[in-house]
Design a protein around this motif. Structure first.
Motif, PDB file in Angstrom:
ATOM      1  N   VAL A 129       0.837  -1.215  -0.006  1.00  0.00           N
ATOM      2  CA  VAL A 129       0.017   0.147  -0.061  1.00  0.00           C
ATOM      3  C   VAL A 129       0.987   1.275   0.257  1.00  0.00           C
ATOM      4  O   VAL A 129       0.486   2.177  -0.585  1.00  0.00           O
ATOM      5  CB  VAL A 129      -0.892   0.083   1.284  1.00  0.00           C
ATOM      6  CG1 VAL A 129      -1.899   1.148   1.360  1.00  0.00           C
ATOM      7  CG2 VAL A 129      -2.075  -1.148   1.144  1.00  0.00           C
ATOM      8  N   ALA A 130       2.032   1.254   0.577  1.00  0.00           N
ATOM      9  CA  ALA A 130       2.906   2.268   0.674  1.00  0.00           C
ATOM     10  C   ALA A 130       3.547   2.556  -0.713  1.00  0.00           C
ATOM     11  O   ALA A 130       3.511   3.809  -1.172  1.00  0.00           O
ATOM     12  CB  ALA A 130       4.082   2.059   1.632  1.00  0.00           C
ATOM     13  N   LEU A 131       3.894   1.620  -1.280  1.00  0.00           N
ATOM     14  CA  LEU A 131       4.253   1.645  -2.699  1.00  0.00           C
ATOM     15  C   LEU A 131       3.158   2.392  -3.708  1.00  0.00           C
ATOM     16  O   LEU A 131       3.572   3.186  -4.403  1.00  0.00           O
ATOM     17  CB  LEU A 131       4.893   0.413  -3.393  1.00  0.00           C
ATOM     18  CG  LEU A 131       6.029   0.052  -2.714  1.00  0.00           C
ATOM     19  CD1 LEU A 131       6.581  -1.422  -3.449  1.00  0.00           C
ATOM     20  CD2 LEU A 131       7.374   1.005  -3.153  1.00  0.00           C
ATOM     21  N   ALA A 138       3.191  10.080  -7.069  1.00  0.00           N
ATOM     22  CA  ALA A 138       4.306  10.503  -8.123  1.00  0.00           C
ATOM     23  C   ALA A 138       3.572  10.968  -9.497  1.00  0.00           C
ATOM     24  O   ALA A 138       4.220  11.847 -10.330  1.00  0.00           O
ATOM     25  CB  ALA A 138       5.290   9.322  -8.601  1.00  0.00           C
ATOM     26  N   GLN A 139       2.384  10.485  -9.556  1.00  0.00           N
ATOM     27  CA  GLN A 139       1.620  11.074 -10.693  1.00  0.00           C
ATOM     28  C   GLN A 139       1.164  12.410 -10.808  1.00  0.00           C
ATOM     29  O   GLN A 139       0.877  13.106 -11.670  1.00  0.00           O
ATOM     30  CB  GLN A 139       0.211   9.971 -10.904  1.00  0.00           C
ATOM     31  CG  GLN A 139       0.434   8.551 -10.960  1.00  0.00           C
ATOM     32  CD  GLN A 139       1.436   8.204 -12.031  1.00  0.00           C
ATOM     33  OE1 GLN A 139       1.468   8.557 -13.260  1.00  0.00           O
ATOM     34  NE2 GLN A 139       2.552   7.539 -11.696  1.00  0.00           N
ATOM     35  N   ILE A 140       0.987  12.626  -9.300  1.00  0.00           N
ATOM     36  CA  ILE A 140       0.437  14.317  -8.999  1.00  0.00           C
ATOM     37  C   ILE A 140       1.905  15.220  -8.923  1.00  0.00           C
ATOM     38  O   ILE A 140       1.804  16.143  -9.770  1.00  0.00           O
ATOM     39  CB  ILE A 140       0.026  14.411  -7.659  1.00  0.00           C
ATOM     40  CG1 ILE A 140      -1.332  13.546  -7.898  1.00  0.00           C
ATOM     41  CG2 ILE A 140      -0.512  16.028  -7.548  1.00  0.00           C
ATOM     42  CD1 ILE A 140      -2.115  13.373  -6.444  1.00  0.00           C
ATOM     43  N   SER A 145      10.405  10.877  -5.452  1.00  0.00           N
ATOM     44  CA  SER A 145      11.250   9.421  -5.703  1.00  0.00           C
ATOM     45  C   SER A 145      10.228   8.411  -4.883  1.00  0.00           C
ATOM     46  O   SER A 145       9.741   8.761  -3.929  1.00  0.00           O
ATOM     47  CB  SER A 145      12.401   9.669  -4.883  1.00  0.00           C
ATOM     48  OG  SER A 145      12.898   8.101  -4.577  1.00  0.00           O
ATOM     49  N   ILE A 146       9.771   7.380  -5.775  1.00  0.00           N
ATOM     50  CA  ILE A 146       8.744   6.547  -5.290  1.00  0.00           C
ATOM     51  C   ILE A 146       9.339   5.819  -4.051  1.00  0.00           C
ATOM     52  O   ILE A 146       8.501   5.653  -3.015  1.00  0.00           O
ATOM     53  CB  ILE A 146       8.301   5.445  -6.334  1.00  0.00           C
ATOM     54  CG1 ILE A 146       7.649   6.195  -7.236  1.00  0.00           C
ATOM     55  CG2 ILE A 146       7.515   4.293  -5.757  1.00  0.00           C
ATOM     56  CD1 ILE A 146       7.132   5.471  -8.462  1.00  0.00           C
ATOM     57  N   SER A 151       8.849   5.404   1.860  1.00  0.00           N
ATOM     58  CA  SER A 151       9.433   4.940   3.177  1.00  0.00           C
ATOM     59  C   SER A 151       9.058   6.088   4.112  1.00  0.00           C
ATOM     60  O   SER A 151       8.758   5.784   5.197  1.00  0.00           O
ATOM     61  CB  SER A 151      10.982   5.286   2.998  1.00  0.00           C
ATOM     62  OG  SER A 151      11.175   4.320   2.122  1.00  0.00           O
ATOM     63  N   LEU A 152       8.788   7.462   3.720  1.00  0.00           N
ATOM     64  CA  LEU A 152       8.634   8.533   4.644  1.00  0.00           C
ATOM     65  C   LEU A 152       6.929   8.476   4.881  1.00  0.00           C
ATOM     66  O   LEU A 152       6.635   8.789   6.185  1.00  0.00           O
ATOM     67  CB  LEU A 152       8.947   9.783   3.722  1.00  0.00           C
ATOM     68  CG  LEU A 152      10.307  10.178   3.449  1.00  0.00           C
ATOM     69  CD1 LEU A 152      10.318  11.428   2.780  1.00  0.00           C
ATOM     70  CD2 LEU A 152      10.858  10.553   5.003  1.00  0.00           C
ATOM     71  N   SER A 153       6.229   7.715   4.115  1.00  0.00           N
ATOM     72  CA  SER A 153       4.797   7.621   4.438  1.00  0.00           C
ATOM     73  C   SER A 153       4.827   6.550   5.412  1.00  0.00           C
ATOM     74  O   SER A 153       4.111   6.631   6.526  1.00  0.00           O
ATOM     75  CB  SER A 153       4.077   7.299   3.211  1.00  0.00           C
ATOM     76  OG  SER A 153       4.611   5.893   2.749  1.00  0.00           O
ATOM     77  N   LEU A 154       5.644   5.469   5.443  1.00  0.00           N
ATOM     78  CA  LEU A 154       5.331   4.536   6.529  1.00  0.00           C
ATOM     79  C   LEU A 154       5.860   5.283   7.919  1.00  0.00           C
ATOM     80  O   LEU A 154       5.366   4.943   9.021  1.00  0.00           O
ATOM     81  CB  LEU A 154       6.441   3.673   6.301  1.00  0.00           C
ATOM     82  CG  LEU A 154       5.980   2.483   5.035  1.00  0.00           C
ATOM     83  CD1 LEU A 154       6.811   1.436   4.539  1.00  0.00           C
ATOM     84  CD2 LEU A 154       4.629   1.670   5.427  1.00  0.00           C
TER      85      LEU A 154
END
Length: 326
Positions: A129-131, A138-140, A145-146, A151-154
């Protein structure tokens, strides 16, 4: 309330002071838990998740014009399963889900396996889900960097999880209302473009295809049992848990059917099933580029909300396993 975590098995009662401490602690925690209405909205928020944005295409590919029937079938299966989970949760209102329930019923080995499987599934699912969140972000923002964003979202989700269920539930419910409101905007603007012929035949080309679509969309309902898993955090669990599960499923069923129905009516079963993001395609068709951007944004925050729910439920099982010495 004095529950024994375990039953007589091979001449040995499967209980110890750690088990009793866990039960007593959770019994106290329920006094400040989520109310019935909050638990219901929280359940709806955990169900809504990202499935509506990523599963509609695959469901339509299988079920065709029977997509709406397929959604209902999946919902009925979840409802019956959810009621069963609610019955266990209200009789044994402690956190931990199948792990702690199996200990209560005197099956410590199965309990350990169930807990480990849930944690592994939770960790792997959280990473996926994080990916997804990073990919949509990244589409927005094309320069993101995906791997770094994931990682930051986690880290962000883990930080929020430390604060407890109350702030997390409020955030998830807030996201739920935002997503629902803007999906409503999409529905209102898309209704004039609906073609009634796209809904026939209502059972698709054959009933087997509808059941295949139901199986595909079934995973979109994930999260409907988490209220029972977190029973110790629910105020008056005997009445609140069944109400929250049934009410949450009912609310999201209405959302699923309306949004999926409008998308099916706009695109038709063939176009809807030919891609992975029919909601995006439909919004772009009826609302232009800003509609497509809106769906991207809603999908992105839905991914974040799903991460919150996944980690919260997984951490509850991990905490309970640690408290009983597993």
């Amino acid at each position: 309330m004095n529950l024994i975590i375990g039953r007589q098995q091979n001449g040995t009662v499967m209980n110890n002071p750690n088990n009793q401490a866990v039960v007593e602690q959770h019994t106290l925690e329920r006094k400040d838990g989520l109310s019935k209405s909050t638990a219901t909205l929280f359940t709806a928020a955990m169900i809504l998740g990202t499935g509506l944005f990523v599963s509609l295409g695959a469901t339509a590919w299988d079920a065709g014009s029977g997509t709406l029937v397929a959604i209902v079938i999946g919902g009925l299966i979840c409802l019956s399963t959810g009621i069963s989970a609610a019955q266990v949760g209200i009789n044994h209102p402690v956190q931990g889900g199948a792990f702690i329930w199996m200990r209560i019923f005197g099956h410590p080995k199965l309990s350990f396996i169930a807990g480990c499987v849930y944690i592994i599934e939770g960790i792997l699912g959280l990473g996926i889900v994080a990916l997804g969140f990073a990919t949509y972000s990244a589409q927005i923002f094309p320069n993101l960097s995906i791997p770094l964003t994931a990682s930051l979202s986690l880290i962000a989700v883990a930080t929020l999880n430390i604060l407890g269920i109350s702030p997390v539930s409020k955030l998830m419910i807030g996201i739920f209302f935002v997503v629902t409101f803007f999906l409503g905007v999409y529905v209102i603007l898309a209704i004039p473009s609906i073609e009634v012929k796209n809904f026939t035949p209502i059972l698709g080309d054959r009933i087997g295809s509808v059941f295949a679509g139901a199986a595909t969309f079934f995973w979109t309902w994930g999260g409907f049992q988490r209220t029972a898993i977190m029973a110790s955090d629910i105020r008056e669990p005997r009445t609140s848990i069944p109400f929250a599960i049934i009410g949450g499923i009912a609310i999201v069923t209405v959302i699923f059917l309306i949004v999926a129905g409008v998308t099916l009516g706009v695109l038709g079963p063939v176009v809807m099933g030919s891609g992975d993001v029919p909601l995006y395609v439909s919004a772009a068709k009826v609302m232009g580029i800003w509609g497509a951007g809106l769906i991207l944004a809603l999908a992105t925050i839905s991914f974040f909300s799903e991460m919150l729910g996944d980690l919260l439920a997984t951490s509850k099982v991990q905490q309970t396993m640690g408290q009983v010495g597993e």
